[in-house]
Design a protein around this motif. Structure first.
Motif, PDB file in Angstrom:
ATOM      1  N   SER A  40       0.819  -1.207   0.000  1.00 58.68           N
ATOM      2  CA  SER A  40       0.000   0.000   0.000  1.00 58.68           C
ATOM      3  C   SER A  40       0.856   1.261   0.000  1.00 58.68           C
ATOM      4  N   GLU A  41       2.034   1.208   0.642  1.00 59.00           N
ATOM      5  CA  GLU A  41       2.893   2.389   0.678  1.00 59.00           C
ATOM      6  C   GLU A  41       3.338   2.788  -0.721  1.00 59.00           C
ATOM      7  N   ARG A  42       3.630   1.794  -1.546  1.00 61.10           N
ATOM      8  CA  ARG A  42       4.061   2.072  -2.914  1.00 61.10           C
ATOM      9  C   ARG A  42       2.931   2.723  -3.707  1.00 61.10           C
ATOM     10  N   LEU A  43       1.734   2.159  -3.608  1.00 60.72           N
ATOM     11  CA  LEU A  43       0.607   2.731  -4.338  1.00 60.72           C
ATOM     12  C   LEU A  43       0.235   4.107  -3.795  1.00 60.72           C
ATOM     13  N   ALA A  44       0.402   4.310  -2.497  1.00 62.80           N
ATOM     14  CA  ALA A  44       0.120   5.627  -1.927  1.00 62.80           C
ATOM     15  C   ALA A  44       1.055   6.677  -2.520  1.00 62.80           C
ATOM     16  N   GLN A  45       2.307   6.307  -2.767  1.00 66.51           N
ATOM     17  CA  GLN A  45       3.248   7.231  -3.406  1.00 66.51           C
ATOM     18  C   GLN A  45       2.794   7.574  -4.826  1.00 66.51           C
ATOM     19  N   VAL A  46       2.343   6.554  -5.547  1.00 68.48           N
ATOM     20  CA  VAL A  46       1.887   6.773  -6.920  1.00 68.48           C
ATOM     21  C   VAL A  46       0.670   7.696  -6.933  1.00 68.48           C
ATOM     22  N   VAL A  47      -0.286   7.429  -6.055  1.00 67.32           N
ATOM     23  CA  VAL A  47      -1.502   8.243  -6.000  1.00 67.32           C
ATOM     24  C   VAL A  47      -1.159   9.682  -5.617  1.00 67.32           C
ATOM     25  N   ALA A  48      -0.240   9.852  -4.676  1.00 63.72           N
ATOM     26  CA  ALA A  48       0.169  11.203  -4.286  1.00 63.72           C
ATOM     27  C   ALA A  48       0.804  11.937  -5.462  1.00 63.72           C
ATOM     28  N   ASP A  49       1.611  11.226  -6.245  1.00 58.52           N
ATOM     29  CA  ASP A  49       2.236  11.835  -7.420  1.00 58.52           C
ATOM     30  C   ASP A  49       1.177  12.217  -8.449  1.00 58.52           C
ATOM     31  N   TYR A  50       0.196  11.348  -8.653  1.00 56.47           N
ATOM     32  CA  TYR A  50      -0.892  11.665  -9.578  1.00 56.47           C
ATOM     33  C   TYR A  50      -1.633  12.912  -9.107  1.00 56.47           C
ATOM     34  N   GLY A  51      -1.904  12.984  -7.805  1.00 54.00           N
ATOM     35  CA  GLY A  51      -2.605  14.139  -7.270  1.00 54.00           C
ATOM     36  C   GLY A  51      -1.826  15.423  -7.496  1.00 54.00           C
ATOM     37  N   GLU A  52      -0.511  15.363  -7.309  1.00 55.22           N
ATOM     38  CA  GLU A  52       0.324  16.545  -7.512  1.00 55.22           C
ATOM     39  C   GLU A  52       0.304  16.982  -8.971  1.00 55.22           C
ATOM     40  N   ARG A  53       0.410  16.011  -9.871  1.00 55.45           N
ATOM     41  CA  ARG A  53       0.409  16.348 -11.299  1.00 55.45           C
ATOM     42  C   ARG A  53      -0.948  16.867 -11.759  1.00 55.45           C
ATOM     43  N   LEU A  54      -2.016  16.336 -11.152  1.00 55.02           N
ATOM     44  CA  LEU A  54      -3.364  16.779 -11.515  1.00 55.02           C
ATOM     45  C   LEU A  54      -3.738  18.088 -10.835  1.00 55.02           C
ATOM     46  N   GLY A  55      -2.997  18.435  -9.790  1.00 56.07           N
ATOM     47  CA  GLY A  55      -3.290  19.663  -9.066  1.00 56.07           C
ATOM     48  C   GLY A  55      -4.421  19.533  -8.071  1.00 56.07           C
ATOM     49  N   ARG A 199     -21.354   5.752 -19.187  1.00 57.76           N
ATOM     50  CA  ARG A 199     -21.330   5.111 -17.874  1.00 57.76           C
ATOM     51  C   ARG A 199     -22.438   5.687 -17.001  1.00 57.76           C
ATOM     52  N   HIS A 200     -22.778   4.977 -15.933  1.00 61.30           N
ATOM     53  CA  HIS A 200     -23.878   5.395 -15.084  1.00 61.30           C
ATOM     54  C   HIS A 200     -23.416   6.138 -13.841  1.00 61.30           C
ATOM     55  N   ASN A 201     -22.115   6.447 -13.772  1.00 65.32           N
ATOM     56  CA  ASN A 201     -21.614   7.263 -12.668  1.00 65.32           C
ATOM     57  C   ASN A 201     -20.448   8.099 -13.183  1.00 65.32           C
ATOM     58  N   CYS A 202     -19.570   8.547 -12.298  1.00 63.37           N
ATOM     59  CA  CYS A 202     -18.541   9.518 -12.689  1.00 63.37           C
ATOM     60  C   CYS A 202     -17.201   9.144 -12.077  1.00 63.37           C
ATOM     61  N   CYS A 203     -16.116   9.411 -12.808  1.00 63.41           N
ATOM     62  CA  CYS A 203     -14.765   9.090 -12.333  1.00 63.41           C
ATOM     63  C   CYS A 203     -14.187  10.175 -11.435  1.00 63.41           C
ATOM     64  N   LEU A 204     -14.886  11.298 -11.289  1.00 59.62           N
ATOM     65  CA  LEU A 204     -14.493  12.444 -10.460  1.00 59.62           C
ATOM     66  C   LEU A 204     -13.502  13.380 -11.144  1.00 59.62           C
ATOM     67  N   TYR A 205     -13.256  13.187 -12.422  1.00 60.51           N
ATOM     68  CA  TYR A 205     -12.309  14.067 -13.109  1.00 60.51           C
ATOM     69  C   TYR A 205     -12.767  15.526 -13.087  1.00 60.51           C
ATOM     70  N   TYR A 206     -14.062  15.751 -12.977  1.00 63.19           N
ATOM     71  CA  TYR A 206     -14.572  17.127 -12.940  1.00 63.19           C
ATOM     72  C   TYR A 206     -14.073  17.877 -11.716  1.00 63.19           C
ATOM     73  N   ARG A 207     -13.581  17.156 -10.705  1.00 62.32           N
ATOM     74  CA  ARG A 207     -13.079  17.789  -9.495  1.00 62.32           C
ATOM     75  C   ARG A 207     -11.609  18.202  -9.622  1.00 62.32           C
ATOM     76  N   VAL A 208     -10.974  17.836 -10.728  1.00 60.57           N
ATOM     77  CA  VAL A 208      -9.597  18.255 -10.988  1.00 60.57           C
ATOM     78  C   VAL A 208      -9.615  19.702 -11.482  1.00 60.57           C
ATOM     79  N   PRO A 209      -8.735  20.563 -10.975  1.00 61.84           N
ATOM     80  CA  PRO A 209      -8.695  21.938 -11.475  1.00 61.84           C
ATOM     81  C   PRO A 209      -8.532  21.978 -12.993  1.00 61.84           C
ATOM     82  N   GLY A 210      -9.458  22.633 -13.668  1.00 57.33           N
ATOM     83  CA  GLY A 210      -9.422  22.698 -15.119  1.00 57.33           C
ATOM     84  C   GLY A 210     -10.018  21.488 -15.796  1.00 57.33           C
ATOM     85  N   GLY A 211     -10.477  20.518 -15.001  1.00 56.40           N
ATOM     86  CA  GLY A 211     -11.077  19.314 -15.568  1.00 56.40           C
ATOM     87  C   GLY A 211     -12.515  19.574 -15.989  1.00 56.40           C
TER      88      GLY A 211
END
Length: 220
Positions: A40-55, A199-211
């Motif tokens: 989980s620590e490895r994936l948490a690093q990846v997710v944190a990096d994605y969050g930083e790149r997505l803003g 799709r019948h739901n949302c991936c949450l990309y609209y919550r990304v700045p500029g998304g």
């Protein structure tokens, strides 16, 4: 099926685009790890990096986008190869990631099965991708970030259907995709209409700045 034939088909489908790339050989060097990832620590690093790149500072948004992207990286080459008569075996799949870089996927020794039609292909692909890759990924991600089941499997369905938007129209690929979408846990996650898959739901990309809303978003 022999390694050379599987590697040849993987090389062919990789020409469709980066989401269709699974490399052959050379997956034993530094940074290459077994997939699905169990730490989980490895994936948490990846997710944190994605969050930083997505803003975004929302972990669930970054985790959702990461999950959907990796699902696409798994579905796309496997389905495209299956449409050519070869289902690559993802046992032994390895991945590599570094901050700011995209995920790399490789099979040290490509193996697979020859298939004669969409139904046979779907029977092999579904447990291999859903049960042996996506479910474990969902489980580890859920250990540090909250992702609803509906969102996760909506992402998986969207990634699968979206693979048809790349490359020339292919009736064999389309047939395999529809068969997979009819199986749990993807069944009911979306449907095909006049304008393609929705799709019948949302991936949450609209919550990304500029998304915004994705083309297949159920909130549109």
């Amino acid at each position: 099926m022999n390694t050379a034939e599987v590697a040849r088909v993987l090389g062919e489908v990789a020409l469709l685009g980066p989401y269709f790339e699974i490399g052959a050989g050379g997956a034993e060097g530094p940074g290459w790890r077994p997939l699905p990832e169990s730490e989980s620590e490895r994936l948490a690093q990846v997710v944190a990096d994605y969050g930083e790149r997505l803003g975004t500072g929302e972990g669930r948004v970054a985790a959702s986008i990461f999950f959907q992207g990796l699902a696409s990286r798994l579905w796309s080459p496997v389905v495209a190869a299956a449409a050519r008569g070869v289902v690559p075996d993802l046992a032994g799949l390895r991945w590599r990631w570094a901050p700011g870089e995209s995920v790399g996927l490789r099979l040290a020794e490509p193996r697979g099965w020859g298939v004669e039609g969409p139904s046979e292909a779907a029977d092999l692909i579904h447990p291999m991708v859903v049960d042996k890759q996506l479910r474990p990924l969902h489980e580890v991600l859920s250990s540090f970030v909250g992702l609803a089941d509906g969102l996760v499997w909506g992402n998986a369905a969207s990634a699968l259907a979206g693979s048809l938007n790349v490359g020339p129209a292919d009736s064999a690929r389309a047939a395999i995709v529809r068969l997979l979408l009819a199986r749990e846990p993807l069944a009911g996650a979306g449907s095909f209409g006049a304008d393609g898959f929705v799709r019948h739901n949302c991936c949450l990309y609209y919550r990304v700045p500029g998304g915004g809303m994705c083309g297949d978003c159920g909130l549109r």
